[in-house]
Design a protein around this motif. Sequence first.
Motif, mmCIF file in Angstrom:
data_model
loop_
_atom_site.group_PDB
_atom_site.id
_atom_site.type_symbol
_atom_site.label_atom_id
_atom_site.label_comp_id
_atom_site.label_asym_id
_atom_site.label_seq_id
_atom_site.Cartn_x
_atom_site.Cartn_y
_atom_site.Cartn_z
ATOM 1 N N ASP A 55 -20.908 -48.398 -17.706
ATOM 2 C CA ASP A 55 -19.931 -47.820 -16.899
ATOM 3 C C ASP A 55 -18.798 -48.642 -16.463
ATOM 4 O O ASP A 55 -17.672 -48.312 -15.795
ATOM 5 N N THR A 57 -18.750 -51.727 -14.855
ATOM 6 C CA THR A 57 -18.861 -52.665 -13.882
ATOM 7 C C THR A 57 -19.173 -54.018 -14.325
ATOM 8 O O THR A 57 -19.954 -54.332 -15.258
ATOM 9 N N TRP A 60 -19.827 -60.262 -10.883
ATOM 10 C CA TRP A 60 -19.056 -60.867 -9.747
ATOM 11 C C TRP A 60 -17.983 -62.012 -10.178
ATOM 12 O O TRP A 60 -16.716 -62.179 -9.957
ATOM 13 N N PHE A 63 -15.052 -60.619 -12.003
ATOM 14 C CA PHE A 63 -14.027 -60.097 -10.839
ATOM 15 C C PHE A 63 -13.351 -61.168 -10.123
ATOM 16 O O PHE A 63 -12.260 -61.159 -9.925
ATOM 17 N N ALA A 151 -12.176 -51.984 -11.967
ATOM 18 C CA ALA A 151 -12.358 -50.856 -11.116
ATOM 19 C C ALA A 151 -13.735 -51.233 -10.198
ATOM 20 O O ALA A 151 -13.872 -50.912 -9.107
ATOM 21 N N ASN A 152 -14.510 -51.592 -11.031
ATOM 22 C CA ASN A 152 -16.165 -51.642 -10.326
ATOM 23 C C ASN A 152 -16.665 -53.082 -10.567
ATOM 24 O O ASN A 152 -16.312 -53.652 -11.557
ATOM 25 N N LYS A 153 -17.228 -53.655 -9.502
ATOM 26 C CA LYS A 153 -17.979 -55.012 -9.482
ATOM 27 C C LYS A 153 -19.317 -55.228 -9.127
ATOM 28 O O LYS A 153 -19.599 -54.235 -8.072
ATOM 29 N N GLU A 154 -20.236 -56.210 -9.555
ATOM 30 C CA GLU A 154 -21.394 -56.306 -8.758
ATOM 31 C C GLU A 154 -21.138 -56.891 -7.478
ATOM 32 O O GLU A 154 -20.183 -57.488 -7.250
#
Length: 169
Positions: A55, A57, A60, A63, A151-154
Motif C-alpha cells: 500500500d 507504507t 521508519w 521516512f 504518505a504513510n510510514k511505520e
Amino acid sequence: MKTIQWIVAMCLAASLPMSASAEDKPDPSVYEVAYSEDGRYYNADDVPTFNITEDGTVDWMTFSGFRRYHAECHVCHGPDGEGSTYAPAVKNAAVDLGYDGFVDVVVNGRQNGNSVMPHFGENRNVMCFLDDIYVYLKARGTDSVPRGRPANKEAKSDVIREDENACMG
C-alpha cells in the motif's frame, strides 16, 4: 543568439543519460529485505535497506531519511536527491557507491576538481541519521519511492527512539 542557445541545448541534451534499461537497474539483492530488527531492515549482506509495503507504507528509516535529507542535504543536492545547479544529483549515490563508499563521502567529504562535498562527520544531525539518509537515497535510487514526502510510514520503534536520544545527547 538562437543558434547559440540551440547549440548549448544540444550539448546539454547529449550529456543527459538515456532512460534506464533493464541492465542499468541494480541487482535486487542490494535492496531486498533479508531480515528486520527493531524496526530496521537489512539485506543479506547486513546493509541497511528500505521496506515498502504494497500500500506504499514506508519503514521508519526511509521516512526519517526523507526528513533528514531535506533538513541537511537538499540545500545543495536539490529536492529528492535530483540535483541542482549547485551540486549533482545524489539519488543514486547509495546504490552506486554502496554503503561503505556512501558513508566515507558523507563523513570525510570529497573534492572532485572545483566541486567540493564538505565533510559531515561532526554534524550530529547527519551522523545520528546517516543510515536513514542512506536508506532513503537507496529507495530513491532504485525508484522504489517517488519524489515527495512518503504518505504513510511505520511507527518509530522504541529502540530507534532510544538510539536517536542517545546519539543526539
